[in-house]
Scaffold this motif. Sequence first.
Motif, mmCIF file in Angstrom:
data_model
loop_
_atom_site.group_PDB
_atom_site.id
_atom_site.type_symbol
_atom_site.label_atom_id
_atom_site.label_comp_id
_atom_site.label_asym_id
_atom_site.label_seq_id
_atom_site.Cartn_x
_atom_site.Cartn_y
_atom_site.Cartn_z
ATOM 1 N N LEU A 14 0.789 -1.211 0.000
ATOM 2 C CA LEU A 14 0.000 0.000 0.000
ATOM 3 C C LEU A 14 0.829 1.272 0.000
ATOM 4 C CD1 LEU A 14 -2.903 0.540 -0.237
ATOM 5 C CD2 LEU A 14 -3.094 0.720 2.210
ATOM 6 N N ASN A 15 1.864 1.357 0.764
ATOM 7 C CA ASN A 15 2.489 2.669 0.927
ATOM 8 C C ASN A 15 4.014 2.672 0.802
ATOM 9 O OD1 ASN A 15 3.091 1.283 3.168
ATOM 10 N ND2 ASN A 15 2.475 2.887 4.622
ATOM 11 N N ALA A 18 5.373 6.105 -0.398
ATOM 12 C CA ALA A 18 5.263 7.100 0.671
ATOM 13 C C ALA A 18 6.326 6.839 1.734
ATOM 14 C CB ALA A 18 3.868 7.046 1.299
ATOM 15 N N TYR A 19 6.513 5.580 2.062
ATOM 16 C CA TYR A 19 7.481 5.171 3.075
ATOM 17 C C TYR A 19 8.902 5.587 2.685
ATOM 18 C CZ TYR A 19 9.983 1.852 6.129
ATOM 19 O OH TYR A 19 10.813 1.279 7.053
ATOM 20 N N SER A 22 9.354 9.437 2.238
ATOM 21 C CA SER A 22 9.352 10.129 3.533
ATOM 22 C C SER A 22 10.703 10.021 4.225
ATOM 23 C CB SER A 22 8.261 9.546 4.443
ATOM 24 O OG SER A 22 6.994 9.800 3.886
ATOM 25 N N SER B 22 1.756 9.977 0.663
ATOM 26 C CA SER B 22 1.231 9.666 1.996
ATOM 27 C C SER B 22 -0.281 9.883 2.074
ATOM 28 C CB SER B 22 1.926 10.527 3.061
ATOM 29 O OG SER B 22 3.293 10.201 3.113
ATOM 30 N N SER B 25 -1.846 6.923 0.277
ATOM 31 C CA SER B 25 -1.720 5.670 1.038
ATOM 32 C C SER B 25 -2.572 5.686 2.303
ATOM 33 C CB SER B 25 -0.257 5.434 1.429
ATOM 34 O OG SER B 25 0.524 5.272 0.275
ATOM 35 N N GLN B 28 -5.960 4.287 2.076
ATOM 36 C CA GLN B 28 -6.050 2.891 1.616
ATOM 37 C C GLN B 28 -6.161 2.767 0.102
ATOM 38 O OE1 GLN B 28 -5.478 0.964 4.203
ATOM 39 N NE2 GLN B 28 -5.615 2.852 5.386
ATOM 40 N N SER B 29 -5.603 3.761 -0.600
ATOM 41 C CA SER B 29 -5.582 3.655 -2.057
ATOM 42 C C SER B 29 -4.182 3.230 -2.501
ATOM 43 C CB SER B 29 -5.932 5.009 -2.684
ATOM 44 O OG SER B 29 -5.520 5.036 -4.041
#
Lengths: 282, 282, 282, 282
Positions: A14-15, A18-19, A22, B22, B25, B28-29
Amino acid sequence: MDKYILLAQCKDQLNVTAYISSIISNHQSNILHIDHFTEYEKDSSDEGELYLRFEFDKAPDVKEALEAGLHERGITYRLYDSAEKMKIALFVSKEDHAFNELLLRVERGEMPAEIVCVVSNHETNKHFADNLGIPFYHVPSGRDKDIVETEIIEICEKYEVDLIVLAKYMQILTSRLVTRYKNQIINIHHSFLPSFIGANPYKKAWERGVKLVGATSHYVTEDLDEGPIIEQDVIRINHRYNVKDLRKIGRHIESTVLAQAVEYHTEHKVIITEGNKTIVFN
Amino acid sequence: MDKYILLAQCKDQLNVTAYISSIISNHQSNILHIDHFTEYEKDSSDEGELYLRFEFDKAPDVKEALEAGLHERGITYRLYDSAEKMKIALFVSKEDHAFNELLLRVERGEMPAEIVCVVSNHETNKHFADNLGIPFYHVPSGRDKDIVETEIIEICEKYEVDLIVLAKYMQILTSRLVTRYKNQIINIHHSFLPSFIGANPYKKAWERGVKLVGATSHYVTEDLDEGPIIEQDVIRINHRYNVKDLRKIGRHIESTVLAQAVEYHTEHKVIITEGNKTIVFN
Amino acid sequence: MDKYILLAQCKDQLNVTAYISSIISNHQSNILHIDHFTEYEKDSSDEGELYLRFEFDKAPDVKEALEAGLHERGITYRLYDSAEKMKIALFVSKEDHAFNELLLRVERGEMPAEIVCVVSNHETNKHFADNLGIPFYHVPSGRDKDIVETEIIEICEKYEVDLIVLAKYMQILTSRLVTRYKNQIINIHHSFLPSFIGANPYKKAWERGVKLVGATSHYVTEDLDEGPIIEQDVIRINHRYNVKDLRKIGRHIESTVLAQAVEYHTEHKVIITEGNKTIVFN
Amino acid sequence: MDKYILLAQCKDQLNVTAYISSIISNHQSNILHIDHFTEYEKDSSDEGELYLRFEFDKAPDVKEALEAGLHERGITYRLYDSAEKMKIALFVSKEDHAFNELLLRVERGEMPAEIVCVVSNHETNKHFADNLGIPFYHVPSGRDKDIVETEIIEICEKYEVDLIVLAKYMQILTSRLVTRYKNQIINIHHSFLPSFIGANPYKKAWERGVKLVGATSHYVTEDLDEGPIIEQDVIRINHRYNVKDLRKIGRHIESTVLAQAVEYHTEHKVIITEGNKTIVFN
């Protein structure tokens, strides 16, 4: 402008982006470029494999923090410093075309690499290496393959080689050498694979009467001519080209396709997938 | 598989990607694809302009949250729902080649678009539109431009047109129409711009003895032939091609270049930069 | 297999081909290849200009008989012996790419030519010439053009040069040198002419946002960048290429386009027309 | 400007060209164009096969004299009148792309041909034929092949068809039909032959990770996918193309390759050699 280059891959989650972004941003490092690709098995977004490439500025502690973060999430990765040039051992037999094309492009600074040594089973091209002050090793073939490859591995280890480029090196490597430098050997094949696998592709192309001939650069695996393809190109011919003409024009397309593939590799733009294919972020 | 597509641009900042990914994410997309490009003025990373494209799954509230977030940070953006097909008004004069190429590709479902109406200053191609059940409007030229374009705008507004494609529509648009549909009009120019600007490019190409002829698809601006280029291609010719042959081969390259440019646009892959250029994330 | 090559041109007449082929056949010489092209002014067959190329086996007296026959009919011609290699003076400044490409192709025997000397206004590339045993002449610029070109002409005359190739020789030739070697000087121009005439073409191409960049090889005439085009090619780029990248990729396309043009010329496949164009029988 | 077109072939002989061009000239016919190619078995000029194409003006008795002369010397030939358009039966199944491309090019007068009838095993594309007033025959498959092909041959004979074009006609022809229209059936194959012979080439191409996909147009022979190749082309892809994308881009390259091959054939520019190859005088 020095920077880090990250190549990463994992099951699509999912992320992940982003992870990673970041962590980088939190260390005051600017992201210069992102490539992002998810390959789906069957047009479903459930089972994808995610491939990523980030370029980002050097900043204090960002490398260590990123490595820790990737490790924690179980993400496969390689992290490169753009200031470190890739060390190439250039292999060649008698034909000089692909060899000289790559040698000269590297010499001009066209890719982040240096040719640290030349290895050949002939002395034909020694003078080209000598002229540019590059160490040349004559490793004759026609001897026991194990002895030959022991010498080759010693040379490559001496120079801490990152990549072996077979620029028309007309010897088949054994499993031992291929395994030692897994995903680190690039070859040029004189046809548009999978057409005309094996010997004499230009003669076969002439006999079939194709209207284009090509070349394929691929990573070397234990299955001859079956490794992951990095780059291919073709050139138009017509009925006036005889086999000798095809060999001539083949030299040109072989030279540029190999040099392009090596450029992509040295710029850390290539990821090999599970499916024996390449992602080339170009 | 419905999804959202975000096109965004802003001054390069430290954590834009982390910020956007972020938000996505956190709702939940799943991010399906990212394109990321920073254009630097002068090989310096200080003054870059960042261009982004995200594809991500639909999820509750993600759209609203993202819009709020982008607004807060002052990021210019457009957000599309992939389920909504782009509505195209297709303009044509007498020549049918670029018109039919696009019409048929859209009809086959090759791009997320529909041709909602055909506008022409001739009736020559009416039967092609009729055959596919597409409304055809004959808007004769040779009248006051203001009257003509008033009719055109009425038709386009009636069909809530998102994009006007000039598929060999041999009329120069006035500033009024260009302004009304800013960055929403795509043209095909019959040369490899900036070569052979203006009329009779194939005759000029023949006279200059060029070895390749081309075509250019671009957004229409008030400066004729100077709008941002979306796609170009060329085709090899030789001395045996006379001007008539160049026109014939030109039709083929015009057709494919225009259709490709429109496909990119309808897939929301094109961003126009401040510098009158395009970023095409293909 | 030695043979003769005839290039001929004349006003289109009823039986020129029959006339020439009969002379050849009557001397027991086999015709290996014919190229035949008539250029018509205005789609009329009345006012054509005929261009011919014949390859035929050597046979006793065929050369003399053909020359007499062509003379009698007032046909402009050049007759070459395929055993005689064309003598090339290769001119270069600091950049080595186009220079090395041609040097190596000739060295490999890819065209019926030899590089008899290298002329440069810098010493940068001397070692490449030295390594292949080719005489290198450093003729510094920054001096009176007349003195410089006097030295150049002396060198070219000493080696009985048939062709001067400007492989990124960054000096403008005067009318005197261009006239002395009329239709015998080939240049490489770093753009797809007539786009981006003049200096800094890659910067201009980047600013205009073109999607392809190219190179043009042409005969040098007194009008800069306006000589007859022999060969052109382009390569696809995208928004990720900055000006430096365009220069790099430009080097590759310049190298191959120049080498191809010179190959055509040395194989006696090029005729310059009255209209400042070329017929390339390839 | 009506003219005759001669295609001829024979063992290479001393004065064939002189012989033919003299007959033409002696009848006051101007030769507009000559193509001449000798294929040598083994770089020897002894055993060549000569292929010729002449275009020449119509003139009284020239046709009869030429036929008599060619007959006397045992030269295989075909002689065409450029005023006579080639009659094409266009075969298609459900996919319309290659069908429409050819239909529209012929309709525009881009080649000396007319589509005299459309034959299909489905009714999907009937409306396109109807719209242009071309007779459409629905010949369902799934029946005895012999019955199906009897109907097909009746239709083709009724329209005195010169050429059958299989524009994605997804039925394998039997030996009977192939023999009846020997060298008169052109097919489009959805891969760059000999790569990916057989079914599902785009899936195979995707699995192998090739960087270019292509299409091949060839004459139909009894050996599936092994007939003489007329035209091929490829298009660059990357890792972002899934199988569905490959099919889409494949449609474009199939359409243009087939149309180009048919254009060459209708212009009488193609000769099939003994060696299962084509000479294309383009």
